[in-house]
Design an enzyme around this catalytic site. Structure first.
Site, PDB file in Angstrom:
ATOM      1  N   ASP A 127       0.828  -1.212   0.000  1.00  0.00           N
ATOM      2  CA  ASP A 127       0.000   0.000   0.000  1.00  0.00           C
ATOM      3  C   ASP A 127       0.857   1.253   0.000  1.00  0.00           C
ATOM      4  O   ASP A 127       0.442   2.293   0.513  1.00  0.00           O
ATOM      5  CB  ASP A 127      -0.861   0.032   1.274  1.00  0.00           C
ATOM      6  CG  ASP A 127      -2.310  -0.227   0.956  1.00  0.00           C
ATOM      7  OD1 ASP A 127      -2.628  -0.389  -0.224  1.00  0.00           O
ATOM      8  OD2 ASP A 127      -3.126  -0.266   1.908  1.00  0.00           O
ATOM      9  N   CYS A 184     -23.516 -15.413  -5.127  1.00  0.00           N
ATOM     10  CA  CYS A 184     -23.644 -14.736  -3.823  1.00  0.00           C
ATOM     11  C   CYS A 184     -23.613 -13.211  -4.011  1.00  0.00           C
ATOM     12  O   CYS A 184     -22.859 -12.689  -4.836  1.00  0.00           O
ATOM     13  CB  CYS A 184     -22.490 -15.169  -2.920  1.00  0.00           C
ATOM     14  SG  CYS A 184     -22.500 -14.364  -1.313  1.00  0.00           S
ATOM     15  N   CYS A 191     -24.493  -3.966   2.655  1.00  0.00           N
ATOM     16  CA  CYS A 191     -23.915  -2.617   2.770  1.00  0.00           C
ATOM     17  C   CYS A 191     -25.028  -1.599   3.042  1.00  0.00           C
ATOM     18  O   CYS A 191     -25.946  -1.443   2.235  1.00  0.00           O
ATOM     19  CB  CYS A 191     -23.172  -2.249   1.489  1.00  0.00           C
ATOM     20  SG  CYS A 191     -22.590  -0.541   1.518  1.00  0.00           S
ATOM     21  N   CYS A 206     -19.217   5.132   0.882  1.00  0.00           N
ATOM     22  CA  CYS A 206     -18.690   4.131   1.813  1.00  0.00           C
ATOM     23  C   CYS A 206     -18.370   4.729   3.189  1.00  0.00           C
ATOM     24  O   CYS A 206     -17.640   5.722   3.301  1.00  0.00           O
ATOM     25  CB  CYS A 206     -17.430   3.506   1.204  1.00  0.00           C
ATOM     26  SG  CYS A 206     -16.653   2.313   2.274  1.00  0.00           S
ATOM     27  N   CYS A 233     -15.251   0.396   8.547  1.00  0.00           N
ATOM     28  CA  CYS A 233     -16.522  -0.337   8.556  1.00  0.00           C
ATOM     29  C   CYS A 233     -16.216  -1.755   8.074  1.00  0.00           C
ATOM     30  O   CYS A 233     -15.568  -1.933   7.044  1.00  0.00           O
ATOM     31  CB  CYS A 233     -17.507   0.359   7.613  1.00  0.00           C
ATOM     32  SG  CYS A 233     -18.961  -0.612   7.190  1.00  0.00           S
ATOM     33  N   CYS A 236     -19.344  -5.339   5.217  1.00  0.00           N
ATOM     34  CA  CYS A 236     -19.313  -6.187   4.012  1.00  0.00           C
ATOM     35  C   CYS A 236     -18.308  -7.323   4.131  1.00  0.00           C
ATOM     36  O   CYS A 236     -18.323  -8.266   3.337  1.00  0.00           O
ATOM     37  CB  CYS A 236     -19.062  -5.361   2.758  1.00  0.00           C
ATOM     38  SG  CYS A 236     -17.574  -4.364   2.806  1.00  0.00           S
ATOM     39  N   CYS A 240     -19.544 -11.814   4.826  1.00  0.00           N
ATOM     40  CA  CYS A 240     -19.092 -12.734   3.762  1.00  0.00           C
ATOM     41  C   CYS A 240     -18.941 -14.168   4.289  1.00  0.00           C
ATOM     42  O   CYS A 240     -18.282 -14.390   5.315  1.00  0.00           O
ATOM     43  CB  CYS A 240     -17.765 -12.230   3.215  1.00  0.00           C
ATOM     44  SG  CYS A 240     -17.061 -13.338   1.982  1.00  0.00           S
TER      45      CYS A 240
END
Ligand code: SF4
Ligand code: SF4
Length: 306
Positions: A127, A184, A191, A206, A233, A236, A240
Site C-alpha cells: 500500500d 452470492c 452494505c 462508503c 466499517c 461487508c 461474507c
C-alpha cells in the site's frame, strides 16, 4: 538468475507470512479498463492520489525497471474484535499499523535472498506504491477479488494484508484459483449505504471512506446510516461466508491494543494533536487523526440521540 519457487515459499513461511504466491508482471487490459471506468465514475471520491501515476499501476517496469517476477505475500490479521458494539474500530486497525509491519518483513525477505543471490534486486510494496496489489495476489493464486472488492483467501477469508516484491529473478509462477463469489451477493445487500455494485466500490458512499479519509463534512445521507462505525466499517466483510470461520493471527503486532479498541473520548478531546500522534504512534488511527475521530464520535452520538 533463476530462483526455485520452493525456496521462496519456504522463506516466506520462515519469516512469518501466512501465504505466498508468484506471478508475472503482465496486467490484463480488462483490469486497466475497469480501473479507468472506476476513476471516470469518480468512485475514488476525494482520494485523488488514486488517479496519480495511472500507467504505473499497470506497468511494473515503470515502478521497477528490472522487474521480471512478482512475489506476493499475505498475512492474516484476524483476531477477536475487542472494540465495543457502541463504537466500532475496524478489525484491521486494532493492532499496529500494517504498512510498517509488512514492509519490515518484505525487506527482511529480500535481504536474506540477497545473501545467497548476489544479483538479486527488488522493490518492496505494501500500500505504499502505485501497484494493483489485489490483482497480483489473485494472479498468484492467493485468493480472488470478491464483490466487496477485498482479496478473499479460501483459508483466511478477507482478513489479510497484502505485500509484494517486484524482483529481477525468474521464478516459476503459480496458477489463479478457480473460485469466485458466484451467485452470492450478501455483501452488496448488507452494505447500509449501497456503496457496492458491479462497477466496484463507490468510496463516496462508503462509511469506511467517510470515517477515515474524508477531510470534509460527511454528507447527511451517509451520516444518518452510521450506527457505530467510529473508524472504518467491516459490515461487508463480516457478512461474507468466507469469513465465517476465521483463523486467528499468530502475528503479535496485529493483536488488538487496548488504547485503540477502548478509546478514552474525554482524553481525546483534551489532548493536543501532537500528544495524539505520540500516543497512537504506529497505529492506523493516525490516518484519520484526532479531530476526525472526535467528529465520528459526535456523529454516532447524534444519530443515537435522535
Ligand atoms: S465498508 Fe461498509 S459502507 Fe463501505 S462498502 Fe463495505 S459495508 Fe458498505
Ligand atoms: S459476501 Fe458473497 S459476494 Fe460478497 S465477497 Fe463474500 S462471497 Fe463474494
Amino acid at each position: 538468475m533463476k530462483i526455485p519457487a520452493e525456496k521462496i515459499k519456504n522463506l516466506a513461511k520462515e519469516i512469518g507470512f501466512s501465504d505466498c504466491g508468484i506471478t508475472n508482471i503482465l496486467v490484463e487490459q480488462e483490469v486497466k479498463k475497469f480501473y479507468k471506468n472506476w476513476i471516470e465514475n469518480n468512485f475514488n471520491a476525494e482520494m485523488k492520489f488514486l488517479e496519480n501515476e495511472f500507467e504505473k499501476r499497470f506497468e511494473p517496469k515503470l515502478v521497477f525497471p528490472k522487474a521480471k517476477s512478482v512475489i506476493v505475500f499475505i498475512i492474516n490479521y484476524y483476531y477477536k474484535d475487542y472494540s465495543s458494539e457502541e463504537y466500532k474500530i475496524s478489525k484491521y486497525a486494532q493492532g499496529s499499523d500494517y504498512h510498517s509491519v509488512v514492509k519490515d518483513r518484505l525487506r527482511q525477505f529480500s535481504e536474506i535472498l540477497k545473501q545467497e543471490y548476489l544479483d538479486f534486486e527488488s522493490y518492496e510494496f505494501c500500500d505504499t506504491a502505485p501497484v494493483f496489489e489485489k490483482y497480483f495476489a489473485s494472479q498468484a493464486g492467493l485468493g480472488f477479488i470478491g464483490k466487496n472488492r477485498c482479496l478473499i483467501s479460501p483459508k483466511f477469508g478477507s482478513w489479510v494484508f497484502i505485500g509484494g516484491i517486484f524482483c529481477n529473478a525468474e521464478i516459476e509462477t503459480d496458477s489463479k484459483l478457480d473460485i469466485y463469489c458466484g451467485d452470492c451477493d450478501i455483501c452488496i445487500k448488507s452494505c447500509p449505504t449501497g456503496a457496492l455494485s458491479s462497477k466496484g466500490l463507490d468510496a463516496d458512499k462508503c462509511i469506511s471512506y467517510h470515517t477515515i479519509e474524508n477531510k470534509n463534512e460527511v454528507p447527511e445521507n451517509i451520516r444518518k446510516k452510521i450506527t457505530n462505525q467510529l473508524f472504518g466499517c467491516d459490515i461487508c466483510q463480516d457478512s461474507c461466508p468466507y469469513n465465517k470461520n476465521p483463523i486467528q493471527t499468530s502475528c503479535v503486532e496485529f493483536l488488538p491494543q487496548e488504547k485503540v479498541y477502548n478509546l478514552d473520548f474525554e482524553e481525546l478531546a483534551n489532548i493536543s494533536n501532537k500528544e495524539f500522534s505520540r500516543l497512537f504512534k504506529n497505529t492506523s488511527l493516525l490516518r484519520a487523526g484526532r479531530k476526525k475521530i472526535i467528529i465520528n464520535f459526535e456523529n454516532i452520538n447524534y444519530n443515537r440521540n435522535k
